[in-house]
Design a protein around this motif. Structure first.
Motif, PDB file in Angstrom:
ATOM      1  N   GLY A 152      53.564  74.970  59.077  1.00  0.00           N
ATOM      2  CA  GLY A 152      53.952  74.204  58.161  1.00  0.00           C
ATOM      3  C   GLY A 152      52.917  73.994  57.292  1.00  0.00           C
ATOM      4  N   ALA A 153      50.982  73.871  58.115  1.00  0.00           N
ATOM      5  CA  ALA A 153      50.434  73.639  56.962  1.00  0.00           C
ATOM      6  C   ALA A 153      49.431  74.658  57.386  1.00  0.00           C
ATOM      7  CB  ALA A 153      49.474  72.510  57.633  1.00  0.00           C
ATOM      8  N   ARG A 154      48.217  75.127  56.194  1.00  0.00           N
ATOM      9  CA  ARG A 154      47.089  76.316  56.817  1.00  0.00           C
ATOM     10  C   ARG A 154      46.129  75.533  56.781  1.00  0.00           C
ATOM     11  NH1 ARG A 154      48.885  77.881  51.521  1.00  0.00           N
ATOM     12  NH2 ARG A 154      46.881  77.269  50.641  1.00  0.00           N
ATOM     13  N   ARG A 155      45.757  74.202  56.861  1.00  0.00           N
ATOM     14  CA  ARG A 155      44.908  73.701  57.562  1.00  0.00           C
ATOM     15  C   ARG A 155      45.261  72.316  57.582  1.00  0.00           C
ATOM     16  NH1 ARG A 155      38.148  72.273  55.137  1.00  0.00           N
ATOM     17  NH2 ARG A 155      37.727  72.156  56.484  1.00  0.00           N
ATOM     18  N   ASN A 196      61.752  75.003  57.772  1.00  0.00           N
ATOM     19  CA  ASN A 196      61.763  76.252  56.369  1.00  0.00           C
ATOM     20  C   ASN A 196      61.868  76.837  55.948  1.00  0.00           C
ATOM     21  OD1 ASN A 196      64.787  73.888  56.212  1.00  0.00           O
ATOM     22  ND2 ASN A 196      63.554  72.210  56.290  1.00  0.00           N
ATOM     23  N   GLY A 197      60.498  77.207  56.086  1.00  0.00           N
ATOM     24  CA  GLY A 197      60.502  78.244  55.511  1.00  0.00           C
ATOM     25  C   GLY A 197      58.728  78.513  54.637  1.00  0.00           C
ATOM     26  N   GLY A 198      58.370  76.642  54.563  1.00  0.00           N
ATOM     27  CA  GLY A 198      57.466  76.611  53.547  1.00  0.00           C
ATOM     28  C   GLY A 198      56.410  75.964  54.061  1.00  0.00           C
ATOM     29  N   SER A 199      54.928  75.778  53.419  1.00  0.00           N
ATOM     30  CA  SER A 199      53.745  75.837  53.820  1.00  0.00           C
ATOM     31  C   SER A 199      53.273  74.986  52.925  1.00  0.00           C
ATOM     32  CB  SER A 199      53.200  77.015  53.994  1.00  0.00           C
ATOM     33  OG  SER A 199      52.592  77.564  53.137  1.00  0.00           O
ATOM     34  N   LEU A 200      51.917  74.315  53.262  1.00  0.00           N
ATOM     35  CA  LEU A 200      50.757  73.507  52.616  1.00  0.00           C
ATOM     36  C   LEU A 200      49.606  74.059  52.986  1.00  0.00           C
ATOM     37  CD1 LEU A 200      51.818  69.787  54.457  1.00  0.00           C
ATOM     38  CD2 LEU A 200      52.537  70.874  52.581  1.00  0.00           C
TER      39      LEU A 200
END
Length: 235
Positions: free
Chosen positions: A160-163, A139-143
């Motif tokens: 969805g997650a940078r790390r 949905n276009g977001g990230s953690l």
């Protein structure tokens, strides 16, 4: 019900609120810009001032328990340690992951993508973590950071997650690895703690050394806790 429908229902229930269960009121900030007050579930009012037309919001850490919402007390202990350091950390049952995903997405839209979130989960909460991460990414977001403690089923992270860090034991009868789907652009780390004889699936979430490591990763991912204007004035 499909994932997209579940997220759609949650987003509809939020009705434009930045955080679930919040009531939002607009006023005027000291710099002449509008101010948004969000009454959180714990009764504390967090004020976020808009500067340059983009709302500022402190990082948020979500922790998810496992089976029956009574195990995984290590998530509560870790949450207490994070709160003692000034972070906005809350603990949830693993079935709340669609609501958490919707909160993160709403907050990131409200802040032009600047809102940073960290999600941690143990056991079934770690299983839900992968679903949450994928849903946020789709949905276009990230953690900023996702940390799993001993997930119990093999899963793929699509985005969805940078790390994404998976702390698991390959020899305790429960823990399993997390795989990166083709096209995943984040950093995925599977750390096998099978050599730690003192750990089991039922206490891995309570280990003080792992808590210290996660807290350090949180600091690396989102920086130190950001105090509200009221907290800063009280010092």
């Amino acid at each position: 019900m499909s994932l997209s429908k579940r997220l759609g229902l949650v987003a509809l229930a939020l009705s434009g609120l930045i955080l679930a269960g919040c009531q939002t009121t607009a006023g005027t900030g000291g710099d002449g810009g509008p101010t948004v007050q969000m009454a959180r579930g714990d009764g504390e009012v967090q004020t976020a001032a808009r500067r340059g037309g983009v709302q500022q919001m402190a990082p948020r850490i979500y922790l998810m328990r496992g089976l029956a919402n009574v195990f995984s007390q290590g998530m509560d202990h870790l949450g207490d340690k994070l709160k003692a350091r000034g972070y906005n950390a809350t603990v949830h049952e693993y079935g709340a992951w669609p609501s958490i995903a919707a909160e993160i997405l709403a907050a990131q839209r409200a802040t032009g993508g600047r809102f940073q979130a960290v999600v941690v989960g143990h056991s079934l909460g770690a299983n839900a973590l992968a679903e949450l991460t994928n849903a946020v990414g789709q949905n276009g977001g990230s953690l900023a950071l996702a940390v799993a403690f001993d997930p119990t089923v093999p899963q793929q992270v699509t985005g969805g997650a940078r790390r994404y860090v998976n702390l698991y034991q390959s020899n305790n009868g429960w823990g399993t690895v997390v795989a990166a789907a083709p096209g995943f652009r984040g950093r995925l780390e599977n750390i096998d703690l099978g050599g730690r004889a003192n750990l089991t699936h039922f206490n891995i979430d309570k280990d003080a050394a792992l808590h210290a490591q996660v807290i350090a990763w949180v600091g690396q991912a989102v920086g130190g806790p950001r105090r509200s204007g009221r907290q800063a004035a009280a010092r």
